[in-house]
Design a protein around this motif. Structure first.
Motif, PDB file in Angstrom:
ATOM      1  N   VAL A 166       0.927  -1.247   0.067  1.00  0.00           N
ATOM      2  CA  VAL A 166      -0.045   0.145   0.014  1.00  0.00           C
ATOM      3  C   VAL A 166       0.706   1.065  -0.026  1.00  0.00           C
ATOM      4  CG1 VAL A 166      -1.447   1.087   1.393  1.00  0.00           C
ATOM      5  CG2 VAL A 166      -1.916  -1.181   1.106  1.00  0.00           C
ATOM      6  N   SER A 167       2.192   1.258   0.604  1.00  0.00           N
ATOM      7  CA  SER A 167       3.001   2.379   0.503  1.00  0.00           C
ATOM      8  C   SER A 167       3.746   2.349  -0.666  1.00  0.00           C
ATOM      9  CB  SER A 167       3.995   1.964   1.794  1.00  0.00           C
ATOM     10  OG  SER A 167       5.140   2.890   1.761  1.00  0.00           O
ATOM     11  N   SER A 168       3.722   3.740  -1.428  1.00  0.00           N
ATOM     12  CA  SER A 168       4.436   4.039  -2.567  1.00  0.00           C
ATOM     13  C   SER A 168       5.926   3.688  -2.072  1.00  0.00           C
ATOM     14  CB  SER A 168       4.064   5.388  -2.958  1.00  0.00           C
ATOM     15  OG  SER A 168       4.370   6.443  -1.971  1.00  0.00           O
ATOM     16  N   THR A 169       6.392   4.140  -1.356  1.00  0.00           N
ATOM     17  CA  THR A 169       7.890   3.845  -1.089  1.00  0.00           C
ATOM     18  C   THR A 169       8.348   2.429  -0.997  1.00  0.00           C
ATOM     19  OG1 THR A 169       8.047   5.840   0.512  1.00  0.00           O
ATOM     20  CG2 THR A 169       9.786   4.043   0.678  1.00  0.00           C
ATOM     21  N   CYS A 170       7.508   1.475  -0.382  1.00  0.00           N
ATOM     22  CA  CYS A 170       7.698  -0.019  -0.489  1.00  0.00           C
ATOM     23  C   CYS A 170       7.595  -0.346  -2.061  1.00  0.00           C
ATOM     24  CB  CYS A 170       6.945  -0.640   0.222  1.00  0.00           C
ATOM     25  SG  CYS A 170       6.999  -0.461   2.167  1.00  0.00           S
ATOM     26  N   GLY A 211       1.682   3.226  11.900  1.00  0.00           N
ATOM     27  CA  GLY A 211       1.119   4.521  11.851  1.00  0.00           C
ATOM     28  C   GLY A 211       2.325   5.391  11.323  1.00  0.00           C
ATOM     29  N   MET A 212       3.507   4.900  11.198  1.00  0.00           N
ATOM     30  CA  MET A 212       4.611   5.821  10.724  1.00  0.00           C
ATOM     31  C   MET A 212       4.931   5.517   9.272  1.00  0.00           C
ATOM     32  SD  MET A 212       7.030   6.312  14.203  1.00  0.00           S
ATOM     33  CE  MET A 212       8.165   7.377  13.144  1.00  0.00           C
ATOM     34  N   PRO A 213       4.642   5.955   8.255  1.00  0.00           N
ATOM     35  CA  PRO A 213       4.834   5.547   6.860  1.00  0.00           C
ATOM     36  C   PRO A 213       6.407   5.554   6.903  1.00  0.00           C
ATOM     37  CG  PRO A 213       2.992   7.162   6.687  1.00  0.00           C
ATOM     38  CD  PRO A 213       3.641   7.217   8.418  1.00  0.00           C
ATOM     39  N   ASP A 214       7.303   6.376   7.323  1.00  0.00           N
ATOM     40  CA  ASP A 214       8.419   6.586   7.162  1.00  0.00           C
ATOM     41  C   ASP A 214       9.308   5.296   7.707  1.00  0.00           C
ATOM     42  OD1 ASP A 214       8.544   8.854   6.128  1.00  0.00           O
ATOM     43  OD2 ASP A 214       8.829  10.031   7.767  1.00  0.00           O
ATOM     44  N   GLN A 215       8.517   4.464   8.383  1.00  0.00           N
ATOM     45  CA  GLN A 215       9.230   3.110   9.034  1.00  0.00           C
ATOM     46  C   GLN A 215       8.910   2.009   8.009  1.00  0.00           C
ATOM     47  OE1 GLN A 215       8.453   2.034  12.842  1.00  0.00           O
ATOM     48  NE2 GLN A 215       9.683   3.547  13.766  1.00  0.00           N
ATOM     49  N   LEU A 216       8.263   2.230   6.830  1.00  0.00           N
ATOM     50  CA  LEU A 216       8.305   1.385   5.796  1.00  0.00           C
ATOM     51  C   LEU A 216       8.828   1.544   4.803  1.00  0.00           C
ATOM     52  CD1 LEU A 216       4.308   0.350   6.124  1.00  0.00           C
ATOM     53  CD2 LEU A 216       6.324  -0.691   6.987  1.00  0.00           C
ATOM     54  N   PHE A 231      17.148  -1.517   9.697  1.00  0.00           N
ATOM     55  CA  PHE A 231      17.379  -0.067   8.881  1.00  0.00           C
ATOM     56  C   PHE A 231      16.039  -0.080   8.582  1.00  0.00           C
ATOM     57  CE2 PHE A 231      17.666   2.534   5.383  1.00  0.00           C
ATOM     58  CZ  PHE A 231      18.381   3.550   5.694  1.00  0.00           C
ATOM     59  N   PRO A 232      15.226   1.381   8.639  1.00  0.00           N
ATOM     60  CA  PRO A 232      15.777   2.438   9.612  1.00  0.00           C
ATOM     61  C   PRO A 232      15.963   1.752  11.059  1.00  0.00           C
ATOM     62  CG  PRO A 232      13.619   2.943   8.961  1.00  0.00           C
ATOM     63  CD  PRO A 232      14.028   1.616   8.217  1.00  0.00           C
ATOM     64  N   GLU A 233      16.667   2.584  12.145  1.00  0.00           N
ATOM     65  CA  GLU A 233      16.339   2.196  13.509  1.00  0.00           C
ATOM     66  C   GLU A 233      15.059   2.425  13.922  1.00  0.00           C
ATOM     67  OE1 GLU A 233      18.973   0.850  14.957  1.00  0.00           O
ATOM     68  OE2 GLU A 233      20.320   1.126  13.464  1.00  0.00           O
ATOM     69  N   MET A 234      14.879   1.627  15.164  1.00  0.00           N
ATOM     70  CA  MET A 234      13.400   1.879  15.704  1.00  0.00           C
ATOM     71  C   MET A 234      13.256   3.419  16.111  1.00  0.00           C
ATOM     72  SD  MET A 234      11.958  -0.476  18.773  1.00  0.00           S
ATOM     73  CE  MET A 234      12.599  -2.225  17.880  1.00  0.00           C
ATOM     74  N   HIS A 235      11.950   3.741  15.713  1.00  0.00           N
ATOM     75  CA  HIS A 235      11.665   5.154  16.217  1.00  0.00           C
ATOM     76  C   HIS A 235      12.195   6.224  15.436  1.00  0.00           C
ATOM     77  CE1 HIS A 235       9.497   3.233  19.458  1.00  0.00           C
ATOM     78  NE2 HIS A 235      10.696   2.798  19.917  1.00  0.00           N
ATOM     79  N   SER A 236      12.993   5.873  14.308  1.00  0.00           N
ATOM     80  CA  SER A 236      13.643   6.954  13.452  1.00  0.00           C
ATOM     81  C   SER A 236      12.882   6.890  12.097  1.00  0.00           C
ATOM     82  CB  SER A 236      15.023   6.451  13.102  1.00  0.00           C
ATOM     83  OG  SER A 236      15.117   5.354  12.392  1.00  0.00           O
ATOM     84  N   SER A 237      13.116   7.686  11.449  1.00  0.00           N
ATOM     85  CA  SER A 237      12.459   7.752  10.023  1.00  0.00           C
ATOM     86  C   SER A 237      13.544   7.801   8.753  1.00  0.00           C
ATOM     87  CB  SER A 237      11.626   9.180   9.903  1.00  0.00           C
ATOM     88  OG  SER A 237      12.356  10.321  10.219  1.00  0.00           O
ATOM     89  N   LYS A 239      13.885   8.159   4.170  1.00  0.00           N
ATOM     90  CA  LYS A 239      13.147   8.620   3.141  1.00  0.00           C
ATOM     91  C   LYS A 239      13.754   7.697   2.043  1.00  0.00           C
ATOM     92  CE  LYS A 239      14.051  13.585   4.007  1.00  0.00           C
ATOM     93  NZ  LYS A 239      14.524  15.002   3.827  1.00  0.00           N
ATOM     94  N   VAL A 240      12.820   7.739   0.958  1.00  0.00           N
ATOM     95  CA  VAL A 240      13.029   6.607  -0.062  1.00  0.00           C
ATOM     96  C   VAL A 240      14.452   6.753  -0.533  1.00  0.00           C
ATOM     97  CG1 VAL A 240      12.088   8.276  -1.869  1.00  0.00           C
ATOM     98  CG2 VAL A 240      11.951   5.831  -2.080  1.00  0.00           C
TER      99      VAL A 240
END
Length: 265
Positions: A166-170, A211-216, A231-237, A239-240
Motif C-alpha cells: 500500500v506504501s508507494s515507498t515500498c 502508523g509511521m509511513p517512514d518506517q516502511l 534499517f531504519p532504526e526503531m523510532h527513526s524515520s 526517506k526513499v
C-alpha cells in the motif's frame, strides 16, 4: 577472493539491467490507464488543430517543444541519479503528468481539469506494480519466519524486509532486496519478505509502527533467533532516497558476509 566479489557484482549488474525489460507487465491497469490518458491528448490535439488560428498554433507548438525538452532533460538527470528503475518510472510519470496538465491548460481550462480528474481516478483505483523480476527472496508468512528463526535452517543469517505494498515507498524500493539477493544470497545468508499489508499484527511483534509511513519498509538482519541490526532504526524515520543497495550493503555488512562464506567461516 576480491576478484570473485567483483565478478559477482558485474554479473549482478548485468542481470539487474536486463531483467528490467521483464520485471513489469505493461498491461497492468496502472500503466494501461496512464498510456491511454497520455495518448488521448494527441487525439484531442489532432482533432482540434483546425480550430486554432495560426498564431496560437505556433505558440502551442513552441510550448510543447519546450515541455518536451524539459522532460527529456529531467529524464537524463533522473536516470543518472535514480538507483532503481521503479523510482525512475514513478518520477517520469509524475513529471509527464505536470507537463501534460500544463500544456492542456494552454489549450483549454476544461481540458486541463479533465486530465487532473483522470489522474486522480487512476491514483485512487490503481497503483504502480511491485517489482516481480529476478532474485532469491522468499515470500514469508509470519509463521514461516518464526519457524525459520526458532528452529533454524540452512542459513545462519536472514535479512528480512517488512513492507506493505500500500506504501508507494515500498513499491519504489521493491527491487532493492531481490537485486541484493542475486549477489549475496548463499548458504550463509538468506533473504525474505513479509508483507505487513497482509499480516498487520506482525508489525508490533518486530517493533514496527504502521502508523509511521517512514518506517516502511524496515529491513532486519537476524542471526538464528536474534535481531542483529535493522534499517531504519526503531523510532527513526527514513526517506526513499536513503534506501539504496549501497546503503543496505554497508549497513548490514553484506560484503563481509560474502567474504566469510567464500572463506568458509
Amino acid at each position: 577472493m576480491q576478484s570473485k566479489i567483483v565478478r559477482v557484482h558485474n554479473v549482478q549488474a548485468f542481470k539487474s539491467e536486463t531483467s528490467f525489460l521483464f520485471s513489469y507487465r505493461y498491461d497492468e491497469p496502472y500503466f494501461l490507464f496512464h498510456f491511454l490518458t497520455f495518448f488521448s491528448y494527441f487525439s484531442v490535439r489532432i482533432c482540434t488543430c483546425h480550430l486554432f488560428d495560426p498564431e496560437f498554433s505556433a505558440h502551442l507548438i513552441h510550448r510543447e517543444l519546450q515541455a518536451l525538452v524539459a522532460f527529456l532533460t529531467l529524464a537524463v538527470v533522473k536516470v543518472v541519479k535514480e538507483e532503481t528503475w521503479d523510482g525512475f518510472v514513478a518520477d517520469m510519470l509524475l513529471f509527464a503528468k505536470f507537463f501534460l496538465v500544463g500544456i492542456a491548460l494552454i489549450v483549454d481550462l476544461n481540458l486541463s481539469l479533465w486530465f487532473m480528474l483522470t489522474f486522480l481516478v487512476i491514483y485512487t483505483f490503481t497503483q504502480q506494480p511491485a517489482y516481480m523480476g529476478l532474485g532469491a527472496v522468499a515470500q514469508l508468512t509470519p509463521l514461516q519466519l518464526e519457524t525459520l528463526l526458532t528452529e533454524g535452517g540452512t542459513s545462519r543469517f536472514w535479512l528480512v524486509e517488512f513492507r506493505s505494498l500500500v506504501s508507494s515507498t515500498c513499491i519504489r524500493t521493491s527491487r532493492t532486496l531481490p537485486e541484493l539477493s542475486i549477489t549475496f544470497a548463499n548458504k550463509h545468508i538468506s533473504f525474505g519478505v513479509v508483507d505487513l499489508g497482509l499480516f498487520p499484527n506482525t508489525a508490533e511483534r518486530f517493533g514496527i509502527s504502521l502508523g509511521m509511513p517512514d518506517q516502511l519498509p524496515t529491513f532486519i538482519l537476524f542471526e538464528n533467533n536474534e535481531e542483529v541490526s535493522r534499517f531504519p532504526e526503531m523510532h527513526s524515520s527514513t526517506k526513499v532516497e536513503d534506501i539504496t543497495k549501497k546503503r543496505l550493503c554497508r549497513h548490514f555488512e553484506l560484503d563481509k558476509h560474502l567474504l566469510d562464506y567464500i572463506s568458509g567461516k
